[in-house]
Motif scaffolding. Structure first.
Motif, mmCIF file in Angstrom:
data_model
loop_
_atom_site.group_PDB
_atom_site.id
_atom_site.type_symbol
_atom_site.label_atom_id
_atom_site.label_comp_id
_atom_site.label_asym_id
_atom_site.label_seq_id
_atom_site.Cartn_x
_atom_site.Cartn_y
_atom_site.Cartn_z
ATOM 1 N N ASP A 31 0.808 -1.219 0.000
ATOM 2 C CA ASP A 31 0.000 0.000 0.000
ATOM 3 C C ASP A 31 0.842 1.269 0.000
ATOM 4 O OD1 ASP A 31 0.938 -0.263 2.567
ATOM 5 O OD2 ASP A 31 -0.971 0.192 3.555
ATOM 6 N N THR A 32 2.162 1.137 -0.030
ATOM 7 C CA THR A 32 3.016 2.322 -0.136
ATOM 8 C C THR A 32 3.832 2.312 -1.428
ATOM 9 O OG1 THR A 32 4.942 1.358 0.992
ATOM 10 C CG2 THR A 32 3.235 2.357 2.381
ATOM 11 N N ALA A 33 3.446 1.457 -2.366
ATOM 12 C CA ALA A 33 4.200 1.358 -3.621
ATOM 13 C C ALA A 33 4.223 2.685 -4.377
ATOM 14 C CB ALA A 33 3.603 0.265 -4.498
ATOM 15 N N SER A 34 3.246 3.550 -4.104
ATOM 16 C CA SER A 34 3.210 4.848 -4.784
ATOM 17 C C SER A 34 4.440 5.690 -4.467
ATOM 18 C CB SER A 34 1.947 5.614 -4.389
ATOM 19 O OG SER A 34 1.923 5.850 -2.985
ATOM 20 N N GLU A 35 5.099 5.428 -3.331
ATOM 21 C CA GLU A 35 6.288 6.205 -2.986
ATOM 22 C C GLU A 35 7.402 5.997 -4.014
ATOM 23 O OE1 GLU A 35 6.529 8.530 -0.936
ATOM 24 O OE2 GLU A 35 4.696 8.218 0.211
ATOM 25 N N LEU A 36 7.543 4.770 -4.496
ATOM 26 C CA LEU A 36 8.560 4.510 -5.514
ATOM 27 C C LEU A 36 8.193 5.190 -6.827
ATOM 28 C CD1 LEU A 36 9.273 0.722 -4.818
ATOM 29 C CD2 LEU A 36 10.413 2.744 -3.875
ATOM 30 N N SER A 37 6.914 5.153 -7.159
ATOM 31 C CA SER A 37 6.448 5.821 -8.372
ATOM 32 C C SER A 37 6.635 7.335 -8.272
ATOM 33 C CB SER A 37 4.975 5.489 -8.608
ATOM 34 O OG SER A 37 4.452 6.222 -9.692
ATOM 35 N N ASN A 38 6.357 7.889 -7.093
ATOM 36 C CA ASN A 38 6.516 9.335 -6.905
ATOM 37 C C ASN A 38 7.976 9.754 -7.032
ATOM 38 O OD1 ASN A 38 3.778 9.652 -6.474
ATOM 39 N ND2 ASN A 38 3.941 9.521 -4.243
ATOM 40 N N TYR A 39 8.869 8.916 -6.498
ATOM 41 C CA TYR A 39 10.294 9.229 -6.624
ATOM 42 C C TYR A 39 10.715 9.170 -8.091
ATOM 43 C CZ TYR A 39 15.303 9.358 -5.784
ATOM 44 O OH TYR A 39 16.624 9.726 -5.790
ATOM 45 N N GLN A 40 10.202 8.179 -8.814
ATOM 46 C CA GLN A 40 10.527 8.059 -10.235
ATOM 47 C C GLN A 40 10.105 9.318 -11.000
ATOM 48 O OE1 GLN A 40 11.773 5.110 -12.514
ATOM 49 N NE2 GLN A 40 12.148 7.160 -13.313
ATOM 50 N N LYS A 41 8.908 9.826 -10.707
ATOM 51 C CA LYS A 41 8.421 11.029 -11.388
ATOM 52 C C LYS A 41 9.292 12.241 -11.049
ATOM 53 C CE LYS A 41 3.647 9.349 -11.444
ATOM 54 N NZ LYS A 41 2.296 9.473 -10.831
ATOM 55 N N LEU A 42 9.702 12.342 -9.788
ATOM 56 C CA LEU A 42 10.567 13.452 -9.395
ATOM 57 C C LEU A 42 11.920 13.340 -10.091
ATOM 58 C CD1 LEU A 42 11.229 15.939 -7.719
ATOM 59 C CD2 LEU A 42 11.823 14.425 -5.813
ATOM 60 N N LEU A 43 12.446 12.129 -10.173
ATOM 61 C CA LEU A 43 13.723 11.909 -10.855
ATOM 62 C C LEU A 43 13.655 12.417 -12.294
ATOM 63 C CD1 LEU A 43 16.555 10.612 -11.141
ATOM 64 C CD2 LEU A 43 15.384 8.452 -11.682
ATOM 65 N N VAL A 44 12.580 12.102 -12.987
ATOM 66 C CA VAL A 44 12.423 12.529 -14.379
ATOM 67 C C VAL A 44 12.371 14.053 -14.478
ATOM 68 C CG1 VAL A 44 10.836 12.546 -16.346
ATOM 69 C CG2 VAL A 44 11.326 10.395 -15.151
ATOM 70 N N GLU A 45 11.590 14.693 -13.601
ATOM 71 C CA GLU A 45 11.444 16.148 -13.682
ATOM 72 C C GLU A 45 12.737 16.874 -13.311
ATOM 73 O OE1 GLU A 45 9.074 17.496 -15.150
ATOM 74 O OE2 GLU A 45 7.882 15.658 -15.290
ATOM 75 N N VAL A 46 13.461 16.360 -12.323
ATOM 76 C CA VAL A 46 14.742 16.970 -11.956
ATOM 77 C C VAL A 46 15.744 16.799 -13.091
ATOM 78 C CG1 VAL A 46 16.739 16.742 -10.410
ATOM 79 C CG2 VAL A 46 14.426 16.802 -9.469
ATOM 80 N N ALA A 47 15.739 15.634 -13.718
ATOM 81 C CA ALA A 47 16.645 15.402 -14.845
ATOM 82 C C ALA A 47 16.312 16.322 -16.015
ATOM 83 C CB ALA A 47 16.560 13.940 -15.275
ATOM 84 N N LYS A 48 15.025 16.516 -16.281
ATOM 85 C CA LYS A 48 14.619 17.434 -17.353
ATOM 86 C C LYS A 48 15.117 18.848 -17.066
ATOM 87 C CE LYS A 48 10.283 15.186 -18.824
ATOM 88 N NZ LYS A 48 8.797 15.357 -18.846
ATOM 89 N N GLN A 49 14.911 19.301 -15.833
ATOM 90 C CA GLN A 49 15.330 20.657 -15.487
ATOM 91 C C GLN A 49 16.844 20.801 -15.597
ATOM 92 O OE1 GLN A 49 13.767 22.205 -11.807
ATOM 93 N NE2 GLN A 49 15.120 23.985 -11.813
ATOM 94 N N THR A 50 17.569 19.793 -15.127
ATOM 95 C CA THR A 50 19.030 19.834 -15.200
ATOM 96 C C THR A 50 19.497 19.910 -16.649
ATOM 97 O OG1 THR A 50 19.210 18.561 -13.143
ATOM 98 C CG2 THR A 50 21.145 18.616 -14.574
ATOM 99 N N TRP A 51 18.879 19.120 -17.516
ATOM 100 C CA TRP A 51 19.261 19.120 -18.934
ATOM 101 C C TRP A 51 18.955 20.470 -19.579
ATOM 102 C CZ3 TRP A 51 16.989 19.857 -23.672
ATOM 103 C CH2 TRP A 51 17.729 19.442 -24.787
ATOM 104 N N ARG A 52 17.798 21.043 -19.267
ATOM 105 C CA ARG A 52 17.419 22.327 -19.868
ATOM 106 C C ARG A 52 18.308 23.460 -19.375
ATOM 107 N NH1 ARG A 52 11.250 20.453 -19.218
ATOM 108 N NH2 ARG A 52 10.924 19.692 -21.363
ATOM 109 N N GLU A 53 18.748 23.372 -18.131
ATOM 110 C CA GLU A 53 19.679 24.383 -17.623
ATOM 111 C C GLU A 53 21.012 24.321 -18.357
ATOM 112 O OE1 GLU A 53 17.980 24.473 -13.002
ATOM 113 O OE2 GLU A 53 19.807 23.372 -13.510
ATOM 114 N N ALA A 54 21.422 23.103 -18.719
ATOM 115 C CA ALA A 54 22.693 22.921 -19.422
ATOM 116 C C ALA A 54 22.566 23.165 -20.926
ATOM 117 C CB ALA A 54 23.230 21.515 -19.174
#
Length: 366
Positions: A31-54
Motif C-alpha cells: 500500500d506504499t508502492a506509490s512512494e517509488l512511483s513518486n520518486y521516479q516522477k521526481l527523478l524525471v522532472e529533476v533530470a529534465k530541469q538539469t538538462w534544460r539548464e545545461a
C-alpha cells in the motif's frame, strides 16, 4: 521476501530507503508502492530541469530521455526497507547518481527551511510535493547520496512544507526592510538581503525603477537598509519566500549611523522572540526610533539604549548625570515617556518624533 544477499545488490542503486511503522517488518508494504512511483516522477522532472539548464538553446529532449531514467526494483533489503534498483538499459549510472544527489539536496532544503527550493521548475515542484504522501507519523524516508549524509524526511516535514506551499499561493502587499545587493536590469530582477540575513529573489515590473534600485546597490556590509514596497509570498511561518514585484524603494536606515546595527538587530526579531511570546518589531516603530535617535545625536545626546518591547514597539533610554529619560514607542506609534531627576518625576506623551527630541533634550540638559 528473502534477505538481500551481496550478489543481489552488487551494482544496484539505493536512491532512497524507508524506516519505522509499516517499514519495520520484512518486505515492502504494497500500500506504499506509490512512494517509488513518486520518486521516479521526481527523478524525471529533476533530470529534465538539469538538462534544460545545461542546454538553454535546445527545446526538445534527447530521444529516449525519459526511458533512460527508468528505475526497476530488483530486491528489498532487510533492516528498515532498502529498495535496491537498477536503471534502464541506456541509463548512465553516473548521471543517475548526479540526479540522486540533487534530489537529496532538494529535501535537505525542505527539512531545513520548511518549503520547496525557489529554483525548482513547476513540474518538479509538483513531483516533490507527492514524495512522502503516504508516510504515517511514525515513518520516515531517507534520501541518499554518494557523497553527503542522507536526509531524513518525515510526515511532519512534509506537512509543514505543504502548508507553506499553500501559503505561497496567496500574495500579499506590504513593506519589507532589507538591502539591495545585486541587480540584473535586463531581467528586471535583483537580490534582496532581508534584515535576518537571508537573501530572496525579487522582480520589478516597471523598467524605469531599475535606476532607483541601482542607487542603493552596494556590498552587504556597506549597503543602507531600505524599504521595499512590494507584492511577495511568505511561508506559513512568516518567512519571505520570493518578492514578485517591487513597486517602490526608499531609504530607511543609513549604514553609517551608530545605532543602525542595533535597529537591525530588532528587525531580526520574529514573533515568539521572548520565550515564546513577543511580537515582531514593526517597521513604523523602527522608523520613529531612527528619527528620534538622529535628532538626539544632532543635539549632542548619544549612547541612547535601545530595547524591544513585547508588544512590537521600541523603548529608548538615556541619562545624563542624575537626569533620566525613557520613551516607549508602541507598535502603532503611540509614544509615552518618563522623565526624572533628583527632585522630580514627570510623564509626557509626545505626538511626533521632533517633539520627543525636544522634550528629552530639555529634560537631560536642564
Amino acid at each position: 521476501m528473502d534477505e538481500a544477499k551481496d550478489e543481489d545488490v552488487k551494482g544496484a542503486l539505493l536512491p532512497l530507503s524507508f524506516d519505522g511503522g509499516r517499514y519495520s517488518q520484512v518486505g515492502y508494504p504494497f500500500d506504499t508502492a506509490s512512494e517509488l512511483s513518486n520518486y521516479q516522477k521526481l527523478l524525471v522532472e529533476v533530470a529534465k530541469q538539469t538538462w534544460r539548464e545545461a542546454n538553454p538553446d535546445r527545446q526538445r529532449l534527447p530521444r529516449n530521455f525519459v526511458q533512460s531514467l527508468e528505475l526497476r526494483l530488483t530486491v528489498v533489503g532487510k533492516g528498515s526497507v532498502l529498495p535496491y534498483a537498477v536503471g534502464g538499459a541506456s541509463a548512465s549510472t553516473q548521471q543517475l547518481l548526479d540526479h540522486f544527489d540533487r534530489i537529496r539536496d532538494i529535501f535537505a532544503e525542505i527539512v531545513q527551511k520548511g518549503f520547496l527550493p525557489s529554483w525548482l521548475s513547476i513540474d518538479a515542484r509538483k513531483a516533490a510535493l507527492r514524495v512522502g504522501a503516504s508516510l504515517r507519523t511514525d515513518e520516515r524516508v531517507f534520501l541518499n547520496s554518494r557523497t553527503k549524509d542522507r536526509v531524513e524526511y518525515t510526515h511532519a516535514d512534509r506537512a509543514l512544507m505543504v502548508a507553506n506551499e499553500e501559503a505561497r499561493n496567496t500574495p500579499q502587499n506590504g513593506v519589507l526592510a532589507g538591502k539591495a545587493v545585486e541587480i540584473d536590469p535586463d531581467k528586471q530582477s535583483f537580490q534582496i538581503e532581508l534584515s535576518d540575513g537571508s537573501k530572496v529573489h525579487a522582480r520589478f515590473s516597471k523598467p524605469d525603477l531599475w535606476q532607483t534600485i541601482h542607487n542603493f546597490v552596494s556590498p552587504s556590509a556597506e549597503a543602507n537598509v531600505v524599504r521595499f514596497h512590494a507584492r511577495y509570498l511568505q511561508s506559513a511561518a512568516g518567512e519571505v519566500l520570493v518578492v514578485e514585484d517591487v513597486t517602490d524603494v526608499e531609504e530607511f536606515l543609513e549604514s553609517t549611523s551608530a545605532w543602525t546595527p542595533r535597529l537591525v538587530e530588532l528587525l531580526k526579531l520574529k514573533t515568539g522572540w521572548l520565550d515564546g511570546a513577543g511580537s515582531a518589531i514593526t517597521l513604523a516603530a523602527i522608523e520613529y526610533s531612527n528619527a528620534i535617535l538622529s535628532g538626539l545625536e544632532q543635539r549632542g545626546i548619544t549612547g541612547v539604549r535601545v530595547y524591544p518591547t513585547p508588544q512590537g514597539g521600541v523603548q529608548l533610554e538615556a541619562d545624563k548625570g542624575d537626569r533620566y529619560a525613557e520613551l516607549v514607542i508602541s507598535e502603532d506609534l503611540v509614544m509615552e515617556g518618563y522623565l526624572s531627576d533628583s527632585e522630580t518625576d514627570d510623564e509626557f506623551s509626545p505626538q511626533t518624533p521632533a517633539s520627543a527630541v525636544d522634550l528629552i533634550t530639555e529634560a537631560l540638559n536642564g
